[in-house]
Design an enzyme around this catalytic site. Structure first.
Site, PDB file in Angstrom:
ATOM      1  N   ALA A  66       0.838  -1.198   0.000  1.00  0.00           N
ATOM      2  CA  ALA A  66       0.000   0.000   0.000  1.00  0.00           C
ATOM      3  C   ALA A  66       0.873   1.248   0.000  1.00  0.00           C
ATOM      4  O   ALA A  66       1.987   1.236   0.530  1.00  0.00           O
ATOM      5  CB  ALA A  66      -0.880  -0.002   1.244  1.00  0.00           C
ATOM      6  N   GLY A  71       0.889  -5.282   1.154  1.00  0.00           N
ATOM      7  CA  GLY A  71      -0.278  -5.496   0.301  1.00  0.00           C
ATOM      8  C   GLY A  71       0.084  -6.166  -1.015  1.00  0.00           C
ATOM      9  O   GLY A  71      -0.752  -6.858  -1.616  1.00  0.00           O
ATOM     10  N   GLU A  74       0.113  -9.727  -0.229  1.00  0.00           N
ATOM     11  CA  GLU A  74      -1.280 -10.134   0.047  1.00  0.00           C
ATOM     12  C   GLU A  74      -2.062 -10.310  -1.254  1.00  0.00           C
ATOM     13  O   GLU A  74      -2.861 -11.232  -1.392  1.00  0.00           O
ATOM     14  CB  GLU A  74      -1.951  -9.086   0.948  1.00  0.00           C
ATOM     15  CG  GLU A  74      -1.350  -9.094   2.350  1.00  0.00           C
ATOM     16  CD  GLU A  74      -1.926  -8.007   3.242  1.00  0.00           C
ATOM     17  OE1 GLU A  74      -1.735  -6.821   2.913  1.00  0.00           O
ATOM     18  OE2 GLU A  74      -2.586  -8.345   4.234  1.00  0.00           O
ATOM     19  N   GLU A 131       4.381  -5.019   7.480  1.00  0.00           N
ATOM     20  CA  GLU A 131       3.445  -4.053   8.074  1.00  0.00           C
ATOM     21  C   GLU A 131       3.750  -3.773   9.538  1.00  0.00           C
ATOM     22  O   GLU A 131       3.562  -2.653  10.019  1.00  0.00           O
ATOM     23  CB  GLU A 131       2.002  -4.564   7.956  1.00  0.00           C
ATOM     24  CG  GLU A 131       1.414  -4.466   6.552  1.00  0.00           C
ATOM     25  CD  GLU A 131       1.697  -5.673   5.681  1.00  0.00           C
ATOM     26  OE1 GLU A 131       2.618  -6.461   6.007  1.00  0.00           O
ATOM     27  OE2 GLU A 131       1.007  -5.847   4.678  1.00  0.00           O
TER      28      GLU A 131
HETATM   29  C1  LIG Z   1       9.933  -1.116  -1.747  1.00  0.00           C
HETATM   30  C2  LIG Z   1      11.285  -0.921  -1.138  1.00  0.00           C
HETATM   31  C3  LIG Z   1      11.925  -2.258  -0.814  1.00  0.00           C
HETATM   32  C4  LIG Z   1      12.186  -0.188  -2.176  1.00  0.00           C
HETATM   33  O1  LIG Z   1      13.412   0.096  -1.599  1.00  0.00           O
HETATM   34  P1  LIG Z   1      14.443   1.057  -2.357  1.00  0.00           P
HETATM   35  O2  LIG Z   1      15.658   1.136  -1.503  1.00  0.00           O
HETATM   36  O3  LIG Z   1      14.593   0.613  -3.762  1.00  0.00           O
HETATM   37  O4  LIG Z   1      13.761   2.480  -2.446  1.00  0.00           O
HETATM   38  P2  LIG Z   1      13.295   3.446  -1.273  1.00  0.00           P
HETATM   39  O5  LIG Z   1      13.054   2.716  -0.030  1.00  0.00           O
HETATM   40  O6  LIG Z   1      14.245   4.589  -1.212  1.00  0.00           O
HETATM   41  O7  LIG Z   1      11.905   3.948  -1.819  1.00  0.00           O
HETATM   42  C5  LIG Z   1      11.817   4.718  -3.003  1.00  0.00           C
HETATM   43  C6  LIG Z   1      10.739   5.744  -2.840  1.00  0.00           C
HETATM   44  O8  LIG Z   1       9.486   5.067  -2.680  1.00  0.00           O
HETATM   45  C7  LIG Z   1       8.848   5.469  -1.469  1.00  0.00           C
HETATM   46  N1  LIG Z   1       8.117   4.296  -0.957  1.00  0.00           N
HETATM   47  C8  LIG Z   1       8.552   3.051  -0.865  1.00  0.00           C
HETATM   48  N2  LIG Z   1       7.611   2.252  -0.407  1.00  0.00           N
HETATM   49  C9  LIG Z   1       6.513   3.025  -0.224  1.00  0.00           C
HETATM   50  C10 LIG Z   1       5.202   2.775   0.244  1.00  0.00           C
HETATM   51  N3  LIG Z   1       4.788   1.538   0.591  1.00  0.00           N
HETATM   52  N4  LIG Z   1       4.356   3.815   0.295  1.00  0.00           N
HETATM   53  C11 LIG Z   1       4.736   5.057  -0.054  1.00  0.00           C
HETATM   54  N5  LIG Z   1       5.975   5.363  -0.505  1.00  0.00           N
HETATM   55  C12 LIG Z   1       6.832   4.353  -0.576  1.00  0.00           C
HETATM   56  C13 LIG Z   1      10.003   5.879  -0.564  1.00  0.00           C
HETATM   57  O9  LIG Z   1       9.554   6.756   0.443  1.00  0.00           O
HETATM   58  C14 LIG Z   1      10.905   6.572  -1.565  1.00  0.00           C
HETATM   59  O10 LIG Z   1      10.329   7.841  -1.824  1.00  0.00           O
HETATM   60  P3  LIG Z   1      11.234   9.091  -2.064  1.00  0.00           P
HETATM   61  O11 LIG Z   1      10.288  10.227  -2.209  1.00  0.00           O
HETATM   62  O12 LIG Z   1      12.096   9.208  -0.854  1.00  0.00           O
HETATM   63  O13 LIG Z   1      12.053   8.806  -3.280  1.00  0.00           O
HETATM   64  C15 LIG Z   1      11.226  -0.069   0.128  1.00  0.00           C
HETATM   65  O14 LIG Z   1      10.871   1.241  -0.199  1.00  0.00           O
HETATM   66  C16 LIG Z   1      10.246  -0.588   1.134  1.00  0.00           C
HETATM   67  O15 LIG Z   1      10.572  -1.458   1.899  1.00  0.00           O
HETATM   68  N6  LIG Z   1       9.047  -0.023   1.142  1.00  0.00           N
HETATM   69  C17 LIG Z   1       8.031  -0.295   2.126  1.00  0.00           C
HETATM   70  C18 LIG Z   1       7.355  -1.596   1.847  1.00  0.00           C
HETATM   71  C19 LIG Z   1       6.269  -1.806   2.848  1.00  0.00           C
HETATM   72  O16 LIG Z   1       6.447  -1.626   4.021  1.00  0.00           O
HETATM   73  N7  LIG Z   1       5.114  -2.225   2.384  1.00  0.00           N
HETATM   74  C20 LIG Z   1       3.954  -2.408   3.198  1.00  0.00           C
HETATM   75  C21 LIG Z   1       3.079  -1.213   3.129  1.00  0.00           C
HETATM   76  S1  LIG Z   1       1.688  -1.279   4.240  1.00  0.00           S
HETATM   77  C22 LIG Z   1       0.613  -2.327   3.450  1.00  0.00           C
HETATM   78  O17 LIG Z   1       0.903  -2.805   2.409  1.00  0.00           O
HETATM   79  C23 LIG Z   1      -0.683  -2.528   4.153  1.00  0.00           C
HETATM   80  C24 LIG Z   1      -1.385  -3.739   3.640  1.00  0.00           C
HETATM   81  O18 LIG Z   1      -1.397  -4.778   4.581  1.00  0.00           O
HETATM   82  C25 LIG Z   1      -2.795  -3.441   3.200  1.00  0.00           C
HETATM   83  C26 LIG Z   1      -3.611  -2.744   4.200  1.00  0.00           C
HETATM   84  C27 LIG Z   1      -5.040  -2.773   3.769  1.00  0.00           C
HETATM   85  C28 LIG Z   1      -5.638  -1.548   4.225  1.00  0.00           C
HETATM   86  C29 LIG Z   1      -6.967  -1.877   4.747  1.00  0.00           C
HETATM   87  C30 LIG Z   1      -7.376  -0.714   5.523  1.00  0.00           C
HETATM   88  C31 LIG Z   1      -8.231  -1.149   6.667  1.00  0.00           C
HETATM   89  C32 LIG Z   1      -7.972  -0.178   7.725  1.00  0.00           C
HETATM   90  C33 LIG Z   1      -9.100  -0.078   8.652  1.00  0.00           C
HETATM   91  C34 LIG Z   1      -9.093   1.326   9.024  1.00  0.00           C
HETATM   92  C35 LIG Z   1     -10.311   1.666   9.719  1.00  0.00           C
HETATM   93  C36 LIG Z   1     -10.262   3.107   9.856  1.00  0.00           C
HETATM   94  C37 LIG Z   1     -11.305   3.527  10.781  1.00  0.00           C
HETATM   95  O19 LIG Z   1     -12.218   2.742  11.074  1.00  0.00           O
HETATM   96  O20 LIG Z   1     -11.185   4.657  11.222  1.00  0.00           O
END
Ligand SMILES: CC(C)(COP(=O)(O)OP(=O)(O)OC[C@H]1O[C@@H](n2cnc3c(N)ncnc32)[C@H](O)[C@@H]1OP(=O)(O)O)[C@@H](O)C(=O)NCCC(=O)NCCSC(=O)C[C@@H](O)CCCCCCCCCCCCC(=O)O
Length: 701
Positions: free
Chosen positions: A45, A84, A87, A107
């Site tokens: 996400a 995600g 997932e 996460e």
């Molecule tokens: C992907 C990586 C391994 C890449 O690494 P790399 O070294 O190549 O690059 P960078 O780390 O420098 O990243 C480049 C660039 O990209 C940005 N970035 C990377 N990942 C993300 C991201 N996930 N989101 C946003 N931006 C991202 C980073 O900041 C850099 O940007 P810049 O401007 O600096 O160039 C590495 O980046 C990495 O490990 N990323 C994170 C991976 C991760 O953690 N993924 C999990 C994300 S969370 C998720 O997926 C959640 C899921 O489980 C789905 C959830 C479902 C949601 C359902 C909602 C229900 C909620 C209920 C709420 C109820 C609310 C209420 O009731 O009130």
């Protein structure tokens, strides 16, 4: 198969929904492959979306819809399948990956749990035990490990998309029921409850107050004991709690801070994107004490050849024996087949003449360091970068004794240097952008979080530590015990309270610095005011009594002999404190954990504001990254400056004013920047950089 391209400029989720719908309706399509663009499957996400209301199709029903498709769907995983992204892949019927792909459910590191069915599907696929490990740690796994665990069906060194297409074609028409993970039971060991209890207590111990790891175990307990639909309900409920918690916000802030600090800039305007780094292949380390040894290992692990120099024969002999073993152990821990770097040991400083970069790591003594730098300047080739691992001495003074002050920077590592992630890259007024860029790039190659900071006593980390330690000592004078102070800090989330930490690093470290600063030592009057400020001589008196911490078996605590690690309270310390108070006419009072936290943490935070004001750190993210990666600040609290924002700047200001007005609690005068921020309505931490720049332009700071 027909290939449908997912268009990147629309929401990815909408793109997937549309493409799958079209594929389903198209009679020519017998099977479906979902892949990413540009060789990356999906990093999960978009964390930035979490800050506002979510738009576009929600992930959970989208994945359910994919799983329910009656044509085989495969995920072709290249690059990453994280969060995600994984997932989504778990909702597909098959998963094919490139051998270099990385998978995981990270996460938990963002204060969440895999909230799109991951907590329920992964244990059904790989069993409860393995899923507990992956989900509670958030660790990434290689394609090879994922294949072994059963997450992947096939791995290829060639094109994963081509293989996935070939694969789904070959299984078209076969029953899909057993491939729908939501319909499967969760494989559990017979003693499932005791396993879950064991993991829960381990997680509670490790997480120091973090909510997400605990919620992950709860979600997996649901996967093990409930039907899928009820498990999903539990997952949603836990996710909602986490989602709205301050901890998730703090951890997501910490994720971005780590990246923000990589985009460094200097007051001169030089920055990461307009400065060129040199690629270093040969380096030298001078001084093979604890720090020097760790630095040698950190460099060697990146494949750099290192000349390791130590002029004291005994120390050199010991380092030559110990360093290769350290390297082997660390390479093993990182799963590197053979340590790539080549290390040569020498007692002759002349042997560094051919290297491109030198890191000086001798004893923390300015005259000694100046001597080394003068020598290096005459031995090294012109153009060699000269770095110092000093933890707080003046980089500019060192630069001044060389012919090329522009090529001098600080590279302040943290012990153990081959393990700890933090690196302060200290620039002096004359350090060139090239030198800073090279040190930052080298740090990155070593797997460090490099933070560029200005030159001042203690730089950022240790400068902030000083008022924190000071307040802790004052609290002892006023009636607290070391245990009380440590307990309050550990309850907050530090792995170790301030006194246990001092015992570990050795009380003599600060003693030496204070002696050099003329605050203690022969001829200095034993009063509670020194150099015009309140001063606590307690730590000096401990050192004078031979209590240097763990290494002497006695410090603020007692240990089972020198080098012992288990801290036990020591009646000697209680008597020592009582005697001290009586001598100085101090009456012990009862001190609450709240006061301990306010006095210690707000003192540290206040110095953080001073540092921002002085432009020693470029922004609050820099300070927060330093404290999270180098000083044990609990990551789920974001960092000291983020924490200040969470508590409320007005509240911090009010409490600092309150303590500062107490006649015997000086050094807590609120910083001008804090006052200005409060006057401006306490903008969120993400806006401080902009605010500071504006204030500076208008000469308000
Ligand atoms: C992907 C990586 C391994 C890449 O690494 P790399 O070294 O190549 O690059 P960078 O780390 O420098 O990243 C480049 C660039 O990209 C940005 N970035 C990377 N990942 C993300 C991201 N996930 N989101 C946003 N931006 C991202 C980073 O900041 C850099 O940007 P810049 O401007 O600096 O160039 C590495 O980046 C990495 O490990 N990323 C994170 C991976 C991760 O953690 N993924 C999990 C994300 S969370 C998720 O997926 C959640 C899921 O489980 C789905 C959830 C479902 C949601 C359902 C909602 C229900 C909620 C209920 C709420 C109820 C609310 C209420 O009731 O009130």
């Amino acid at each position: 198969c027909t290939r449908y391209v997912l268009v990147k400029n629309t929401s990815v989720r909408q793109g997937i929904v549309d493409a799958v719908q079209r594929a389903l309706k198209d009679p020519k399509v017998t099977s479906v492959v979902i892949c990413g663009q540009n060789g990356k499957f999906c990093g999960g996400a978009d964390i930035r979306e979490f800050a506002g209301p979510m738009s576009g199709p929600p992930l959970v029903p989208m994945i359910h819809a994919i799983e329910a498709v009656d044509k085989p769907v495969a995920a072709a995983i290249e690059g990453v399948a994280l969060g995600g992204g994984l997932e989504l892949a778990l909702g597909c019927h098959y998963r094919i990956a490139h051998s270099k792909a990385v998978l995981g459910l990270p996460e938990v590191t963002l204060g969440l749990l895999p909230g799109a069915g991951g907590s329920q599907r992964l244990p059904r696929l790989i069993g409860l035990t393995a899923a507990l490990d992956l989900i509670t740690t958030g660790r990434h796994v290689s394609a090879a490990e994922a294949l072994k665990l059963g997450i992947l069906d096939q791995v290829t060194d060639n094109n994963a998309v081509d293989l996935a297409v070939e694969f789904v074609r070959s299984v078209a028409g076969q029953p899909l029921d057993s491939r729908r993970l939501s319909t499967l039971p969760c494989p559990c060991p017979p003693d499932v409850d005791s396993l879950l209890d064991k993991v829960m207590s381990k997680v509670r111990q490790r997480s120091r107050g973090a909510l997400a790891p605990v919620a992950c175990v709860q979600a997996l307990r649901a996967a093990a004991s409930l039907p899928y639909a009820q498990g999903m309900e539990k997952e949603r409920e836990l996710m909602a709690t986490l989602f709205n918690s301050g901890q998730a916000r703090a951890l997501q802030y910490a994720f971005f801070s780590q990246r923000v600090v990589g985009k460094w800039s200097l007051p001169s305007g030089a920055s990461w994107d307009n400065s060129t780094a040199r690629t270093i292949s040969k380096a030298a380390v001078i001084g093979l004490g604890t720090m020097g040894r760790g630095i040698v290992v950190a460099l060697a692990l990146t494949g750099i050849s290192v000349v390791a120099v130590e002029t004291q024969e005994k120390q050199l002999a010991e380092a030559s024996r110990v360093v290769p073993a350290m390297l082997q152990r660390e390479a093993g821990r990182r799963r590197l087949a053979t340590p790539p770097g080549v290390i040569s040991f020498s007692s002759n400083l002349q042997d560094v003449s051919e290297v491109e970069l030198v890191i000086e790591a001798v004893f923390e003594d300015m005259s000694l360091k100046l001597q080394v730098f003068k020598h290096l300047a005459s031995v090294c080739r012109p153009g060699t970068l000269l770095c110092s691992n000093t933890s707080g001495l003046d980089i500019d003074q060192l630069a001044a004794v060389t012919q090329s002050p522009g090529l001098v920077v600080g590279m302040h590592f943290f012990a153990p240097a081959h393990v700890m992630k933090l690196l302060e890259v200290v620039y002096g007024p004359r350090s060139s952008p090239e030198a800073v860029a090279t040190a930052m790039q080298l740090g990155k190659r070593m797997g460090k979080v490099g933070v560029a900071v200005g030159n001042c006593p203690g730089f950022v980390g240790n400068r902030m530590l000083k008022p924190y330690l000071e307040q802790a000592n004052f609290l002892l004078e006023e009636g607290a015990t070391p245990q009380q102070v440590d307990e309050a800090l550990e309850e907050f989330g530090f792995p170790m309270g301030v006194f246990r930490m001092s015992d570990l690093s050795g009380l003599d470290v600060g003693w030496r610095i204070r002696k050099e600063a003329g605050l203690t030592g022969p001829g200095v009057e034993s009063t509670r005011t020194r150099q015009g400020r309140r001063y606590s001589p307690l730590p000096d008196q401990m050192c004078e009594a031979g209590r240097l911490g763990q290494k002497t078996g006695k410090g603020w605590y007692q240990y089972d002999g020198p080098g012992g690690r288990v801290a036990r309270s020591d009646p000697w310390v209680d008597i020592f404190l009582e005697t001290y108070r009586a001598e100085h006419g101090l009456v012990a009072r009862s001190i609450t954990p709240e006061e301990i936290l306010e006095r210690c943490l707000y003192a540290l935070i206040n110095e953080g504001f001073n540092i921002l004001q002085d432009a020693v750190a470029a922004g609050p993210e820099d300070i927060d990254a330093i404290y999270v990666f180098g000083y044990g600040w609990p990551r789920h609290r974001g960092g000291p400056m983020f924490h200040a924002g969470q508590v409320g700047l007005g509240r911090i200001l009010e409490r600092l004013n309150h303590h500062h007005s107490h006649p015997d609690v000086p050094h807590l005068k609120p910083s001008t920047l804090l006052r200005r921020l409060v006057a401006a309505g306490s903008p969120p931490v993400q806006k401080w950089r902009e605010f500071i720049n504006k204030e500076r332009v208008h000469s308000q700071l």
